[in-house]
Scaffold this active site. Structure first.
Site, PDB file in Angstrom:
ATOM      1  N   TRP A 164       0.873  -1.328   0.011  1.00 19.23           N
ATOM      2  CA  TRP A 164      -0.048  -0.087   0.023  1.00 19.23           C
ATOM      3  C   TRP A 164       0.965   1.373  -0.065  1.00 19.23           C
ATOM      4  O   TRP A 164       0.240   2.325  -0.173  1.00 19.23           O
ATOM      5  CB  TRP A 164      -0.806   0.015   1.259  1.00 19.23           C
ATOM      6  CG  TRP A 164      -0.442   0.335   2.573  1.00 19.23           C
ATOM      7  CD1 TRP A 164       0.838  -0.437   2.918  1.00 19.23           C
ATOM      8  CD2 TRP A 164      -0.768   1.001   3.554  1.00 19.23           C
ATOM      9  NE1 TRP A 164       1.036   0.113   4.474  1.00 19.23           N
ATOM     10  CE2 TRP A 164      -0.026   0.771   4.769  1.00 19.23           C
ATOM     11  CE3 TRP A 164      -1.949   1.824   3.778  1.00 19.23           C
ATOM     12  CZ2 TRP A 164       0.023   1.433   5.841  1.00 19.23           C
ATOM     13  CZ3 TRP A 164      -1.863   2.544   5.122  1.00 19.23           C
ATOM     14  CH2 TRP A 164      -1.049   2.317   5.958  1.00 19.23           C
ATOM     15  N   ASP A 165       2.160   0.989   0.249  1.00 18.20           N
ATOM     16  CA  ASP A 165       3.136   2.137   0.304  1.00 18.20           C
ATOM     17  C   ASP A 165       2.727   3.097  -1.097  1.00 18.20           C
ATOM     18  O   ASP A 165       3.024   4.378  -0.952  1.00 18.20           O
ATOM     19  CB  ASP A 165       4.680   1.683   0.174  1.00 18.20           C
ATOM     20  CG  ASP A 165       4.978   0.714   1.341  1.00 18.20           C
ATOM     21  OD1 ASP A 165       3.843   0.042   1.703  1.00 18.20           O
ATOM     22  OD2 ASP A 165       5.935   0.896   2.061  1.00 18.20           O
TER      23      ASP A 165
ATOM     24  N   GLU B 232       0.801  -3.112  12.807  1.00 20.08           N
ATOM     25  CA  GLU B 232       0.963  -4.701  12.643  1.00 20.08           C
ATOM     26  C   GLU B 232       1.229  -5.237  13.887  1.00 20.08           C
ATOM     27  O   GLU B 232       1.103  -6.519  13.890  1.00 20.08           O
ATOM     28  CB  GLU B 232       1.732  -4.788  11.403  1.00 20.08           C
ATOM     29  CG  GLU B 232       1.633  -4.616  10.156  1.00 20.08           C
ATOM     30  CD  GLU B 232       2.593  -4.398   9.288  1.00 20.08           C
ATOM     31  OE1 GLU B 232       3.796  -4.354   9.478  1.00 20.08           O
ATOM     32  OE2 GLU B 232       2.500  -4.591   7.755  1.00 20.08           O
TER      33      GLU B 232
ATOM     34  N   LYS C  66       2.922   0.230  16.227  1.00 22.04           N
ATOM     35  CA  LYS C  66       4.363   0.149  15.702  1.00 22.04           C
ATOM     36  C   LYS C  66       4.276   1.373  14.975  1.00 22.04           C
ATOM     37  O   LYS C  66       5.534   1.971  14.436  1.00 22.04           O
ATOM     38  CB  LYS C  66       3.959  -1.140  14.530  1.00 22.04           C
ATOM     39  CG  LYS C  66       5.059  -0.960  13.526  1.00 22.04           C
ATOM     40  CD  LYS C  66       4.808  -2.389  12.574  1.00 22.04           C
ATOM     41  CE  LYS C  66       6.149  -2.348  11.675  1.00 22.04           C
ATOM     42  NZ  LYS C  66       5.854  -3.390  10.743  1.00 22.04           N
ATOM     43  N   GLN C  67       3.130   1.768  14.179  1.00 24.31           N
ATOM     44  CA  GLN C  67       3.093   2.983  13.257  1.00 24.31           C
ATOM     45  C   GLN C  67       1.575   3.717  13.301  1.00 24.31           C
ATOM     46  O   GLN C  67       0.711   3.018  13.952  1.00 24.31           O
ATOM     47  CB  GLN C  67       3.443   2.599  11.950  1.00 24.31           C
ATOM     48  CG  GLN C  67       2.337   1.601  11.194  1.00 24.31           C
ATOM     49  CD  GLN C  67       2.870   0.962  10.043  1.00 24.31           C
ATOM     50  OE1 GLN C  67       3.410  -0.234  10.292  1.00 24.31           O
ATOM     51  NE2 GLN C  67       2.663   1.274   8.897  1.00 24.31           N
TER      52      GLN C  67
HETATM   53  O1  IFM Z   1       3.633  -1.386   3.994  1.00 26.06           O
HETATM   54  C1  IFM Z   1       4.656  -1.537   4.929  1.00 26.06           C
HETATM   55  C2  IFM Z   1       3.656  -1.705   6.475  1.00 26.06           C
HETATM   56  O2  IFM Z   1       2.857  -0.659   6.557  1.00 26.06           O
HETATM   57  C3  IFM Z   1       4.645  -1.966   7.579  1.00 26.06           C
HETATM   58  N1  IFM Z   1       5.844  -2.926   7.228  1.00 26.06           N
HETATM   59  C4  IFM Z   1       6.478  -2.555   5.960  1.00 26.06           C
HETATM   60  C5  IFM Z   1       5.605  -2.492   4.803  1.00 26.06           C
HETATM   61  C6  IFM Z   1       6.287  -2.172   3.820  1.00 26.06           C
HETATM   62  O3  IFM Z   1       6.805  -0.890   3.620  1.00 26.06           O
END
Ligand code: IFM
Length: 729
Positions: free
Chosen positions: A326-327, A468, A581-582
């Site tokens: 999805w990046d 995640e 995580k994010q």
């Molecule tokens: O798409 C990301 C994900 O959100 C977090 N882990 C790494 C992936 C690739 O950058």
């Protein structure tokens, strides 16, 4: 003003891997890691190819690295001089990222005097199949030189080797290596030809997987001995005539010569910068980091194709299997939309053309519609494994749920397509499969909705959100909100069918009971559960998040038993805590700030910020963007710099458990761009009009950039007083 160059003096073997990323050159067809000519596979040399993959045995399917046509080693008085084995007297690597030229200069002290090699290389922006290098040798004595240069077929792979057999051939003065892949028998053909300005004794050898030319000569002190190499890279996927075309290209390039080819390449880069350069008056560090990030995005843009996307680690190697996440849609797309919409369309066409793969994936889980691959390869094949992390303690693969539960992926595709349409008004994207894609994504979410017997709302259970570390949760706010958005967009598409070309509209009407779908999607959108702020104004990331242990990121770090330990999954240190995580809720609020009043946005930023590890390079820019939205450019700034410098510092995470995840970070690069333009520049599009309400960080006097909107190019000059927008004539 910045000098558009990064460089490093002195040699440090510990930086071989990170410099491979930092000094990368590429042209969207291939990425060439910033390694030295004499390096071999243990130094992570890679000519990483876009859009072609292979699988060997039980290993992960991954992108291919082509044989290395740059391979060059020198012997002086019968002694080999090469890094990292032979300590240099002086060493310099540099990257001119304005002109996309990599260069190195190394001097060794030999028993009889000094020898210096210099090289310069580029992956041509005007000819996607071409990689070119100039290599010079100079000594201050009569050195007995043997230069060995050719093609190294012994390539670096994470899950290889991918070439079942290699043919090493001399043909009409050129040399070539053709590798045949394991899975499908695809061919990768690297052809090399050269020019040189000296007389010498010549020889050709095949040494294992290497085909090498040997040039032997005695140097005159102070004279430069120069060889230029023209290397073409083709695959049988590009054209059945790959061998012929590869040869023809090299022959033509030998004729044209290095200087001419370099000139063409530099002109193409200038064209790109004439639209995309961002000028920051008052902060050279930020300007350098940002434009360096844009350099990386330009270097991996698939301009040679009309339907191809960008892997999460760009073209820096096989990390993340060379797959697309999805990046691309959520983090990289805006840069291309604003500066080169044709590339944005190419990226989205890849998703449209892989719709069948997404439909198959949905069916395999018993769902309807399109469930896009979490790690997408060609045809939409999902390369994500059910066991995507290796436990550091047991060495065993860990069950992870990225592939089967990270359902927000499909909404990212919808977001990308709609954003492209809204900013370009180019309906062809919808007519050529975009409309169908959006409807299929909506059908997917519709088939996942649950309603409790006495429930009022539809819910989405057992998912993984952007964070995640918390797997299999119910009602992840981001996911539910994106599903709602998808339903809304599908309804919008159905409502706009009358404006489509008749054939495209008929196709959709023939395929779908559109009135019925519209009713269903409207109902789903109105009744899907969207978590609301509590009395403190905080939105719960998923059901039950509030009950988790509230610890700081630092405390959690102190609990780690191993530096590479994976924080997520069932037993990860973060799983039972509020540490994420994010950006998750923050990503939602960044995308849909209109959902809540500004004080709610701020409360959530304040709440989640100390609880976020930023373990993904995607995280920082979302915090930066929301900080700007909340009128806090000074708080956004460090997050912006973290995104913009991701590949300059190379300090991002290198491991997920025992899996190597190093490489370049194009999503962070795209995120830095979004922060500069949408955040600090305050760019928005209201009723088809480009607007800018800047809020610059304290040290910035002026931010200047160009944007393409509805086919017109605009110059934006943003200061603390406001913005001036002018159409470029
Ligand atoms: O798409 C990301 C994900 O959100 C977090 N882990 C790494 C992936 C690739 O950058």
């Amino acid at each position: 003003m910045i000098n558009w160059k990064i460089e490093e003096t002195g040699f440090n073997a510990d930086k071989i891997a990170s410099n491979g990323n930092k000094y990368l050159v590429g042209n969207g067809y291939m990425g060439i890691r910033g390694t030295l000519e004499e390096y071999e596979k243990e130094h992570l040399v890679a000519v990483n190819l876009a859009g072609i993959y292979d699988k060997v045995g039980d290993g992960w399917r991954e992108s291919l690295n082509a044989p290395n046509g740059l391979y060059t080693v020198i012997r002086v008085d019968e002694e080999e001089y090469r890094l990292p084995n032979s300590d240099p007297l002086e060493h310099l690597v540099s990257l001119d990222y304005r002109r996309a030229l990599f260069s190195r200069k190394t001097t060794w002290k030999t028993p009889r005097g000094k020898v210096t090699v210099e090289s310069e290389r580029f992956a041509s922006l005007s000819e996607p199949h071409l990689l070119t290098m100039k290599y010079t040798i100079k000594a201050d004595f009569h050195a007995d030189i043997e230069l060995r240069t050719g093609i190294d077929g012994d390539v670096w792979d994470i899950n290889g080797p991918h070439y079942d057999n290699l043919s090493l051939i001399e043909d009409d003065g050129l040399i070539k290596v053709i590798g045949t892949t394991h899975e499908k028998g695809d061919k990768v053909c690297v052809t090399e030809g050269c020019n040189y300005n000296f007389t010498c004794e010549k020889n050709l050898t095949v040494d294992g997987k290497r085909i090498l030319r040997h040039f032997s000569f005695i140097t005159k002190p102070g004279i430069s001995y120069e060889i230029t190499k023209f290397i073409s890279v083709y695959t049988s996927v590009d054209t059945p005539d790959f061998e012929k075309e590869a040869k023809q290209l090299v022959k033509e390039c030998i004729e044209k010569g290095y200087a001419f080819l370099k000139d063409q390449h530099v002109k193409k880069w200038e064209e790109k910068w004439s639209v995309s350069e961002v000028v920051i008056d008052g902060d050279d560090d930020a300007m350098e980091a940002l434009n360096y990030s844009l350099y990386h995005l330009h270097s991996i843009a698939p301009r040679h194709s009309e339907s191809l996307s960008i892997p999460a680690r760009g073209l820096s190697g096989q990390t993340y299997k060379g797959a697309v996440f999805w990046d691309t849609e959520m983090f990289m797309l805006d840069f291309f939309l604003y500066t080169e919409p044709r590339v944005a369309k190419t990226l989205l066409k890849y998703r449209i053309d892989t719709l069948n793969g997404a439909k198959e994936k949905a069916r395999s889980y018993g769902y309807d519609g399109a469930f896009y691959a979490w790690e997408s390869q060609e045809g939409g094949f999902d390369a994500c494994s059910d066991y995507n992390v290796v436990d550091v303690f047991t060495g065993r693969p860990m069950r992870t749920y990225f592939k089967d539960k990270q359902i927000h992926i499909s909404s990212a595709i919808v977001h990308g397509i709609m954003r492209y349409f809204e900013l370009t008004q180019d309906k062809s994207i919808l007519e050529e499969g975009g409309a169908e894609t959006i409807i299929e994504c909506a059908k997917f979410y519709y088939s996942l909705l649950l309603k409790k017997v006495n429930g009022q709302f539809y819910e989405l259970h057992d998912v993984v959100g952007p964070d995640e570390y918390h797997e299999r949760v119910n009602n992840n706010g981001y996911t539910n909100r994106m599903a709602k958005y998808t339903f809304d967009m599908a309804v919008k598409i159905i409502d706009s069918l009358d404006g489509f070309n008749p054939e495209a509209a008929k196709h959709i009407r023939d395929m779908y009971p559109v009135d019925d779908l519209k009713k269903k999607f409207s109902d789903a959108s109105s009744h899907i559960y969207i978590p609301q702020p509590d009395k403190e104004g905080v939105i719960e990331q998923f059901d039950g998040y509030k009950k988790l242990e509230d610890v700081s990121v630092e405390t959690l770090k102190s609990r780690l038993l191993h530096e590479k330990e994976y924080w997520g999954g069932a037993y990860g240190v973060a799983a039972h805590t509020k540490v994420i995580k994010q950006a998750d809720v923050v990503t939602w609020l960044t995308l849909f700030p209109e959902d809540f009043p500004e004080d709610i946005l701020l409360k959530n930023w304040n709440y989640y910020e100390p609880r976020t590890e930023h373990g993904s390079s995607l995280s920082a820019c979302m915090y930066a963007l929301l900080a700007c939205r909340c009128g806090m450019p000074e708080k956004a700034y460090p997050y912006f710099m973290k995104s913009a410098t991701a590949d300059l510092t190379g300090t991002g995470k290198q491991w997920a458990g025992l899996i190597y995840i190093g490489g370049t970070h194009p999503a962070a690069a795209g995120g830095a761009y979004m922060t500069a333009i949408n955040g600090f520049g305050g760019v928005s599009f209201e009723n088809g009009e480009l607007k800018a309400k800047p809020q610059l960080p304290p040290s910035w006097n002026k931010l200047s950039f160009k944007i393409i909107h509805l086919g017109k190019l605009y110059q934006v000059e943003a200061t603390k007083e406001g913005a001036v927008i002018k159409e470029c004539k």
